[in-house]
Motif scaffolding. Structure first.
Motif, short mmCIF file in Angstrom:
data_model
loop_
_atom_site.label_atom_id
_atom_site.label_comp_id
_atom_site.label_asym_id
_atom_site.label_seq_id
_atom_site.Cartn_x
_atom_site.Cartn_y
_atom_site.Cartn_z
N ALA A 1 0.88 -1.18 0.00
CA ALA A 1 0.00 0.00 0.00
C ALA A 1 0.91 1.23 0.00
O ALA A 1 1.16 1.84 1.03
CB ALA A 1 -0.92 -0.02 1.22
N LYS A 2 1.41 1.55 -1.18
CA LYS A 2 2.50 2.53 -1.27
C LYS A 2 2.08 3.92 -0.82
O LYS A 2 2.85 4.65 -0.21
CB LYS A 2 3.02 2.58 -2.71
N LEU A 3 0.84 4.31 -1.14
CA LEU A 3 0.42 5.66 -0.81
C LEU A 3 0.17 5.80 0.70
O LEU A 3 0.54 6.80 1.31
CB LEU A 3 -0.83 6.04 -1.60
N ARG B 1 3.45 6.25 2.27
CA ARG B 1 4.00 7.60 2.07
C ARG B 1 3.29 8.63 2.94
O ARG B 1 3.93 9.54 3.47
CB ARG B 1 3.85 8.00 0.60
N PHE B 2 1.98 8.49 3.07
CA PHE B 2 1.24 9.43 3.91
C PHE B 2 1.66 9.29 5.38
O PHE B 2 1.87 10.28 6.08
CB PHE B 2 -0.27 9.20 3.78
N GLY C 1 4.89 10.82 5.87
CA GLY C 1 4.75 12.27 5.86
C GLY C 1 4.36 12.81 7.23
O GLY C 1 4.88 13.84 7.68
N ILE C 2 3.44 12.12 7.90
CA ILE C 2 3.03 12.55 9.24
C ILE C 2 4.20 12.40 10.22
O ILE C 2 4.50 13.32 10.99
CB ILE C 2 1.81 11.74 9.74
N MET D 1 7.44 12.34 9.60
CA MET D 1 8.49 13.33 9.33
C MET D 1 8.09 14.72 9.81
O MET D 1 8.92 15.47 10.33
CB MET D 1 8.84 13.34 7.84
N SER E 1 -1.35 17.37 11.55
CA SER E 1 -0.76 16.02 11.59
C SER E 1 -1.49 15.12 12.57
O SER E 1 -1.75 13.95 12.29
CB SER E 1 0.73 16.09 11.98
N MET F 1 -4.80 14.04 11.05
CA MET F 1 -4.63 13.08 9.95
C MET F 1 -4.09 11.74 10.45
O MET F 1 -4.23 10.72 9.76
CB MET F 1 -3.68 13.65 8.90
N LEU G 1 -7.73 7.60 7.47
CA LEU G 1 -7.15 7.59 6.13
C LEU G 1 -5.92 6.69 6.01
O LEU G 1 -5.86 5.83 5.14
CB LEU G 1 -6.78 9.03 5.72
#
Lengths: 384, 384
Positions: B207-209, B212-213, B216-217, B219, B244, B247, B252
């Protein structure tokens, strides 16, 4: 980060065999209109899956919503909605079928001339309920409020938006995308990529999470896009592309940041005048728009170069050139041409499109409203 | 990617001065109950902003929802809801006030003994409408269906979830977080970080996205977390942390991936028995849980080490140790202790918590259900 309001109420059902769930998403007593395009859904099993799911519903169908859905076609569906007293529309298709169905849903309830919704920003006060079975990951229309409809007579391609036309649910089954023609696969990947760039490649407002999310979508499309051609039956690849396309334009990555959309505005006019596919126009314009705007977008292009493309940015000017070239190379890697001349078009495009932009009042595009008609002309001339 | 269904209908109003918008979000004829905690909102101006926004509404208030909201306190509010015939609850606070208000909203409409919602999974068929003004970014409760409530008599801390208690709207104004005590700021950052890790650090389903999400949180929290202490009045930092945290647990990043939550289950028991803050328990458990599960989580820990922490992973075992150490160091960087001994607790904790886990049937935790009671004991003993 800019102030924002954001909600996305569309319920997503993602995965194989999820089409069956529409049975419980649409009220049993609803009269349903199934809308679709050219009939490919009858060859790949989707129509059958939808029919089975609706076996206990009363439903009708409207076929023939074309790419770049036309006002003229949509109004035929509106007549059917009124005749059959439809109270739920199920759009089965890609962005064009969904966008057309959104217009149908709004126009059916609109008091007055429905073209005014597009041409005059006529206020939408209600719409027929809408659900979606997505067959082509691309536009994000399955979970947003946006729609773009064309007028065949006047060569206008115009957008509208309303919370009333946001789909109540959307079924995303990556397996239904195996049978897509390669041209449509390429269109979808490029469309999703450019949607992301329009919301990401602007100026910095220190919205760190939005940047990271946009970069995540771009990296996923860069990684998975070419595999959709080299491994066309790889479910994982199709799933990652499908979810990326939805997330690229469901409002999330654009919340709290400036947005550009100049590439789209030029692209819409090129489709209206020359009939190019939407994504074909985006792939032509974006690299040149990046070059034209490289100073005003300097910081973000460098961030894109470093984080998304993994480039060394110690020589900033060289990195910017490399980033633009890599973007164009990515489009080529998914079999997408990037020049007007690939479609036997030349410098004549510039005058024609600039006139269209002028006619639609698009004289200052982009996040800083600095893309004048002269700059648009330069972008188009550089795109031959 | 696993199949999933996902929707998040909560409307977010994000930014300075957005509290005024609650006026138009709550129906004018609604009888409103404003719920809050210990009264800090009366010192920092939030109560006044809420009062002004509700000047045309009929409203009452219920103060005193405590950290780790108790069933006993919530039931007093339920009595007030019934007495005043409340039809909208506005929770003004952090995760505890929101979680408590979710329980109040469900319990007020529940036929039978409301404790059964928590203890027996009693079915929730409706709830009072709920809105939120978030004052402490941490739990994500402002836009999800989850709630955790404690019973002071039985030392139980138990979760429930229902779409009926998902807030209809949530106002997130980063400026209201300037006045938070440092301990609460640290709690929020660590809570959001561990929420993300519970959904990210599992096994790979391509589940690549989602990966990445989540990255992102992580980082963003790594980058901005310490700045909340060194630059406490920096709006941009507060905004990035607030978004952050929302999310991190709005459904999600957890859609379509396996989820762990073993650290949370141990943490809930530690709060119930010893009264530690929720995030304090997470910071103690997570590093040891990572170490205990380092083989089963090997691939994802290495991905985390490389992508989030920027570590060289050519020596994989060394990289895993460094990643765990860096995670613990991050907690320290936001002034969060990571050892039981920091709270004058020792090995006695292991037996006590394992008994609690056993009593609640939590004998096989984590994404592979491989965290047995013996492994939980080992994690706790290693955490002294």
């Amino acid at each position: 980060m800019l102030n924002f309001s954001f909600a996305n109420p569309t319920k997503i059902h993602f995965g194989e065999q999820q089409i069956a769930l529409i049975k419980s998403e649409i009220p049993t007593d609803a009269k349903v209109l199934v809308t679709y395009g050219g009939g490919s859904i009858k060859k790949n099993g989707i129509y059958e899956q939808v029919s089975n799911a609706l076996s206990e519903h009363t439903w009708f169908e409207f076929a023939g919503i074309e790419p770049n859905p036309s006002y003229q076609t949509c109004m035929k569906a509106v007549a059917l909605v009124k005749e059959k007293q439809i109270d739920y529309i199920l759009a089965v298709g890609g962005g064009s079928v969904i966008d057309g169905s959104k217009f149908i849903a709004a126009a059916a309830n609109y008091e007055g001339e429905p073209w005014d919704i597009l041409a005059k920003g006529g206020e939408i006060k209600s719409a027929i309920s809408l659900g979606v079975v997505l067959t082509l990951p691309a536009t994000g229309s399955e979970s947003n409020t946006f729609s773009v409809v064309s007028n065949l007579d006047s060569h206008d391609k115009l957008p509208f938006a309303s919370p009333f036309v946001q789909p109540q649910f959307a079924v995303l089954d990556p397996a239904v995308t195996y049978s897509l023609p390669k041209r449509q696969v390429a269109n979808g990947i490029v469309d999703a990529f450019v949607h992301t760039m329009e919301q990401y490649l602007t100026y910095d407002v220190d919205a760190k999470l939005q940047d990271r999310f946009a970069e995540g979508i771009l990296m996923t499309l860069l990684e998975e896009g070419p595999k959709a051609f080299s491994e066309p039956d790889n479910y994982k690849v199709r799933a990652n592309i499908m979810w990326s396309a939805t997330m690229a334009l469901n409002g999330l990555i654009g919340a709290g940041v400036p947005q550009d959309w100049s590439t789209h505005m030029l692209g819409h006019e090129m489709t209206a005048v020359y009939g190019l596919d939407h994504a074909q126009t985006l792939a032509i314009v974006l690299p040149r728009m990046m070059a034209e705007q490289k100073e005003t977008k300097r910081g973000k292009i460098l961030q894109y170069a470093q984080r998304v493309l993994g480039l060394d940015i110690s020589d900033e000017d060289a990195a910017i050139e490399q980033a633009i070239a890599a973007t164009e190379a990515f489009f080529h890697s998914v079999n997408m041409p990037t020049r007007l001349s690939d479609y036997n078009l030349g410098e004549e495009v510039a005058d024609k499109i600039v006139k269209q932009l002028e006619r639609h009042g698009m004289t200052a595009l982009g996040e800083r409203e600095q893309v004048t008609l002269e700059k648009s002309r330069a972008v188009l001339l550089a795109s031959v």
